[in-house]
Design a protein around this motif. Structure first.
Motif, PDB file in Angstrom:
ATOM      1  N   LEU A  20       7.271 -35.453 -29.400  1.00  0.00           N
ATOM      2  CA  LEU A  20       8.530 -34.709 -29.372  1.00  0.00           C
ATOM      3  C   LEU A  20       9.355 -35.045 -30.604  1.00  0.00           C
ATOM      4  O   LEU A  20       9.416 -36.203 -31.017  1.00  0.00           O
ATOM      5  CB  LEU A  20       9.351 -35.070 -28.124  1.00  0.00           C
ATOM      6  CG  LEU A  20       8.772 -34.731 -26.758  1.00  0.00           C
ATOM      7  CD1 LEU A  20       9.547 -35.458 -25.673  1.00  0.00           C
ATOM      8  CD2 LEU A  20       8.810 -33.226 -26.529  1.00  0.00           C
ATOM      9  N   SER A  21       9.995 -34.053 -31.166  1.00  0.00           N
ATOM     10  CA  SER A  21      11.050 -34.323 -32.129  1.00  0.00           C
ATOM     11  C   SER A  21      12.335 -34.510 -31.325  1.00  0.00           C
ATOM     12  O   SER A  21      12.515 -33.900 -30.268  1.00  0.00           O
ATOM     13  CB  SER A  21      11.200 -33.165 -33.108  1.00  0.00           C
ATOM     14  OG  SER A  21      10.063 -33.067 -33.942  1.00  0.00           O
ATOM     15  N   SER A  22      13.208 -35.352 -31.803  1.00  0.00           N
ATOM     16  CA  SER A  22      14.406 -35.643 -31.013  1.00  0.00           C
ATOM     17  C   SER A  22      15.595 -35.934 -31.917  1.00  0.00           C
ATOM     18  O   SER A  22      15.437 -36.202 -33.108  1.00  0.00           O
ATOM     19  CB  SER A  22      14.155 -36.840 -30.087  1.00  0.00           C
ATOM     20  OG  SER A  22      13.986 -38.027 -30.842  1.00  0.00           O
ATOM     21  N   GLY A  23      16.770 -35.890 -31.323  1.00  0.00           N
ATOM     22  CA  GLY A  23      17.965 -36.141 -32.109  1.00  0.00           C
ATOM     23  C   GLY A  23      19.208 -36.358 -31.276  1.00  0.00           C
ATOM     24  O   GLY A  23      19.162 -36.396 -30.043  1.00  0.00           O
ATOM     25  N   THR A  71      26.470 -30.269 -33.501  1.00  0.00           N
ATOM     26  CA  THR A  71      26.055 -30.595 -34.855  1.00  0.00           C
ATOM     27  C   THR A  71      25.113 -31.793 -34.846  1.00  0.00           C
ATOM     28  O   THR A  71      25.437 -32.830 -34.257  1.00  0.00           O
ATOM     29  CB  THR A  71      27.276 -30.905 -35.743  1.00  0.00           C
ATOM     30  OG1 THR A  71      28.164 -29.765 -35.723  1.00  0.00           O
ATOM     31  CG2 THR A  71      26.860 -31.188 -37.174  1.00  0.00           C
ATOM     32  N   ILE A  72      23.969 -31.662 -35.489  1.00  0.00           N
ATOM     33  CA  ILE A  72      22.960 -32.720 -35.488  1.00  0.00           C
ATOM     34  C   ILE A  72      23.365 -33.840 -36.451  1.00  0.00           C
ATOM     35  O   ILE A  72      23.562 -33.616 -37.639  1.00  0.00           O
ATOM     36  CB  ILE A  72      21.592 -32.159 -35.904  1.00  0.00           C
ATOM     37  CG1 ILE A  72      21.124 -31.108 -34.897  1.00  0.00           C
ATOM     38  CG2 ILE A  72      20.557 -33.284 -36.006  1.00  0.00           C
ATOM     39  CD1 ILE A  72      19.845 -30.402 -35.292  1.00  0.00           C
ATOM     40  N   ARG A 116      21.683 -37.073 -35.971  1.00  0.00           N
ATOM     41  CA  ARG A 116      20.455 -37.865 -36.057  1.00  0.00           C
ATOM     42  C   ARG A 116      19.297 -36.932 -35.704  1.00  0.00           C
ATOM     43  O   ARG A 116      19.374 -36.174 -34.742  1.00  0.00           O
ATOM     44  CB  ARG A 116      20.447 -39.042 -35.061  1.00  0.00           C
ATOM     45  CG  ARG A 116      21.553 -40.056 -35.250  1.00  0.00           C
ATOM     46  CD  ARG A 116      21.304 -40.929 -36.482  1.00  0.00           C
ATOM     47  NE  ARG A 116      22.272 -42.020 -36.555  1.00  0.00           N
ATOM     48  CZ  ARG A 116      23.505 -41.902 -37.029  1.00  0.00           C
ATOM     49  NH1 ARG A 116      23.918 -40.715 -37.487  1.00  0.00           N
ATOM     50  NH2 ARG A 116      24.323 -42.943 -37.066  1.00  0.00           N
ATOM     51  N   TRP A 117      18.223 -36.970 -36.494  1.00  0.00           N
ATOM     52  CA  TRP A 117      17.068 -36.131 -36.167  1.00  0.00           C
ATOM     53  C   TRP A 117      15.789 -36.846 -36.586  1.00  0.00           C
ATOM     54  O   TRP A 117      15.661 -37.310 -37.725  1.00  0.00           O
ATOM     55  CB  TRP A 117      17.147 -34.778 -36.873  1.00  0.00           C
ATOM     56  CG  TRP A 117      16.079 -33.827 -36.386  1.00  0.00           C
ATOM     57  CD1 TRP A 117      14.973 -33.403 -37.083  1.00  0.00           C
ATOM     58  CD2 TRP A 117      16.011 -33.215 -35.107  1.00  0.00           C
ATOM     59  NE1 TRP A 117      14.225 -32.559 -36.304  1.00  0.00           N
ATOM     60  CE2 TRP A 117      14.828 -32.420 -35.080  1.00  0.00           C
ATOM     61  CE3 TRP A 117      16.816 -33.253 -33.966  1.00  0.00           C
ATOM     62  CZ2 TRP A 117      14.443 -31.682 -33.961  1.00  0.00           C
ATOM     63  CZ3 TRP A 117      16.443 -32.515 -32.852  1.00  0.00           C
ATOM     64  CH2 TRP A 117      15.266 -31.726 -32.855  1.00  0.00           C
ATOM     65  N   TYR A 118      14.861 -36.969 -35.647  1.00  0.00           N
ATOM     66  CA  TYR A 118      13.604 -37.671 -35.885  1.00  0.00           C
ATOM     67  C   TYR A 118      12.447 -36.711 -35.617  1.00  0.00           C
ATOM     68  O   TYR A 118      12.289 -36.223 -34.502  1.00  0.00           O
ATOM     69  CB  TYR A 118      13.510 -38.901 -34.964  1.00  0.00           C
ATOM     70  CG  TYR A 118      14.724 -39.794 -35.079  1.00  0.00           C
ATOM     71  CD1 TYR A 118      14.859 -40.670 -36.147  1.00  0.00           C
ATOM     72  CD2 TYR A 118      15.747 -39.735 -34.130  1.00  0.00           C
ATOM     73  CE1 TYR A 118      15.981 -41.475 -36.271  1.00  0.00           C
ATOM     74  CE2 TYR A 118      16.873 -40.536 -34.238  1.00  0.00           C
ATOM     75  CZ  TYR A 118      16.987 -41.404 -35.311  1.00  0.00           C
ATOM     76  OH  TYR A 118      18.097 -42.187 -35.436  1.00  0.00           O
ATOM     77  N   ARG A 119      11.663 -36.470 -36.648  1.00  0.00           N
ATOM     78  CA  ARG A 119      10.537 -35.537 -36.526  1.00  0.00           C
ATOM     79  C   ARG A 119       9.290 -36.256 -36.031  1.00  0.00           C
ATOM     80  O   ARG A 119       8.903 -37.290 -36.581  1.00  0.00           O
ATOM     81  CB  ARG A 119      10.253 -34.866 -37.865  1.00  0.00           C
ATOM     82  CG  ARG A 119      11.304 -33.865 -38.288  1.00  0.00           C
ATOM     83  CD  ARG A 119      10.922 -33.183 -39.597  1.00  0.00           C
ATOM     84  NE  ARG A 119      11.848 -32.118 -39.919  1.00  0.00           N
ATOM     85  CZ  ARG A 119      13.003 -32.297 -40.534  1.00  0.00           C
ATOM     86  NH1 ARG A 119      13.358 -33.519 -40.904  1.00  0.00           N
ATOM     87  NH2 ARG A 119      13.795 -31.277 -40.784  1.00  0.00           N
ATOM     88  N   SER A 120       8.667 -35.686 -35.039  1.00  0.00           N
ATOM     89  CA  SER A 120       7.429 -36.255 -34.525  1.00  0.00           C
ATOM     90  C   SER A 120       6.292 -36.034 -35.516  1.00  0.00           C
ATOM     91  O   SER A 120       6.230 -35.008 -36.198  1.00  0.00           O
ATOM     92  CB  SER A 120       7.070 -35.603 -33.191  1.00  0.00           C
ATOM     93  OG  SER A 120       5.764 -35.943 -32.799  1.00  0.00           O
ATOM     94  N   SER A 157      17.417 -29.711 -39.262  1.00  0.00           N
ATOM     95  CA  SER A 157      17.605 -30.922 -40.047  1.00  0.00           C
ATOM     96  C   SER A 157      19.003 -31.485 -39.841  1.00  0.00           C
ATOM     97  O   SER A 157      19.851 -30.867 -39.181  1.00  0.00           O
ATOM     98  CB  SER A 157      17.366 -30.640 -41.534  1.00  0.00           C
ATOM     99  OG  SER A 157      18.281 -29.649 -42.005  1.00  0.00           O
ATOM    100  N   LEU A 158      19.222 -32.639 -40.402  1.00  0.00           N
ATOM    101  CA  LEU A 158      20.497 -33.334 -40.268  1.00  0.00           C
ATOM    102  C   LEU A 158      21.653 -32.462 -40.750  1.00  0.00           C
ATOM    103  O   LEU A 158      21.581 -31.836 -41.804  1.00  0.00           O
ATOM    104  CB  LEU A 158      20.436 -34.610 -41.109  1.00  0.00           C
ATOM    105  CG  LEU A 158      21.181 -35.838 -40.588  1.00  0.00           C
ATOM    106  CD1 LEU A 158      20.651 -36.266 -39.237  1.00  0.00           C
ATOM    107  CD2 LEU A 158      21.047 -36.975 -41.592  1.00  0.00           C
ATOM    108  N   GLY A 159      22.719 -32.407 -39.960  1.00  0.00           N
ATOM    109  CA  GLY A 159      23.900 -31.640 -40.334  1.00  0.00           C
ATOM    110  C   GLY A 159      23.894 -30.205 -39.864  1.00  0.00           C
ATOM    111  O   GLY A 159      24.914 -29.514 -39.978  1.00  0.00           O
TER     112      GLY A 159
END
Length: 265
Positions: A117-120, A130-131, A133-137, A146-148
């Motif tokens: 999973l990608s998560s944030g 508004t994102i 933190r974002w972590y790509r699996s 993406s961030l922001g």
């Protein structure tokens, strides 16, 4: 009812035990404080002794020491014990140091490493979710996010969670700033009430085709929304059947750390 391992009277225990890297009396005192913290009312000495599995004399000595330090109070009429002002001050000081976004980010990064999973983490701004933190699996990555980035108010699980916990005026102000084709169709009251009650939202193929988005609130000790944690993945093709529940578990841990567990659990 809280469960504790039985232990001997402190004097007997210390006399028959080698010294360790911790101070035994502080460890035992914390057990009494945890009993008071977990109770929904002031407790009599007999009940405290029973819950801690100690003798009344040991319980009395510890409780009187806690009272002396302001960590507990004893009602002069009923003789029952409760948390004292010093304990409350420590709790408030700890809450002031809680950084919900950092705590959430740490948990979501771990979730991404353990599941496909990608998560944030999202916060609320005047434009909507508004994102931050974002972590790509490594197995599943949404390159379009993406961030922001700002997410749709109505067309994402994250946006729905914000709607369930924020004042309507804030939601409407952000909705007006988002193009109708971007934000989606506003949810009904029943859907928002369910999300608020369950602390959970899920949507599939709303933001991206075949992608399931999940979101959960992160609350503070007053039950107010601080941020929202979210995941995105093709849940129908994940190797682990538990991946779809991973966010629930992470959100529970985060809310315990931020003090929001009483509302979330």
């Amino acid at each position: 009812m809280m469960e504790f391992e039985p232990f001997l009277d402190e004097d007997a225990k210390l006399s028959g035990q080698k010294r360790s890297g911790t101070i035994q009396s502080i460890t035992i005192a914390m057990r009494f404080l945890n009993i008071l913290a977990g109770a929904e009312r002031a407790l009599p000495l007999a009940e405290i002794a029973q819950l801690s599995r100690t003798g009344r004399s040991t319980a009395h000595r510890y409780m009187q020491s806690l009272v002396k330090e302001g960590l507990a109070v004893q009602d002069p009429v009923s003789s029952r014990y409760d948390l004292g002002p010093a304990a409350l001050s420590l709790g408030v000081a700890a809450l002031r140091r809680v950084d919900a976004v950092e705590i959430s980010g740490t948990q979501m990064k771990q979730l991404t490493e353990n599941h496909g999973l990608s998560s944030g983490v999202c916060i609320w701004t005047e434009r909507g979710p508004t994102i931050v933190r974002w972590y790509r699996s490594a197995h599943f990555a949404i390159t379009a996010v993406s961030l922001g980035d700002v997410l749709p108010v109505d067309n994402t699980a994250c946006g729905l969670v914000f709607q369930a916990f924020l004042p309507r005026a804030q939601i409407e102000a952000a909705r007006r700033l988002q193009p109708a084709s971007f934000r989606g169709t506003p949810p009904g009251k029943a859907a928002i009430d369910r999300i608020r009650a369950e602390g959970w939202a899920e949507l599939t193929s709303h933001l991206l085709s075949n992608v399931t988005g999940q979101a959960a609130p992160v609350l503070d000790a007053q039950g107010e929304l601080v941020c929202v944690v979210t995941t995105a993945g093709n849940l129908g093709k994940l190797d682990s059947p538990q991946a779809g529940l991973a966010l629930r578990d992470a959100a529970r841990l985060i809310n315990r750390a931020t003090g929001g567990q009483s509302t979330f659990d």
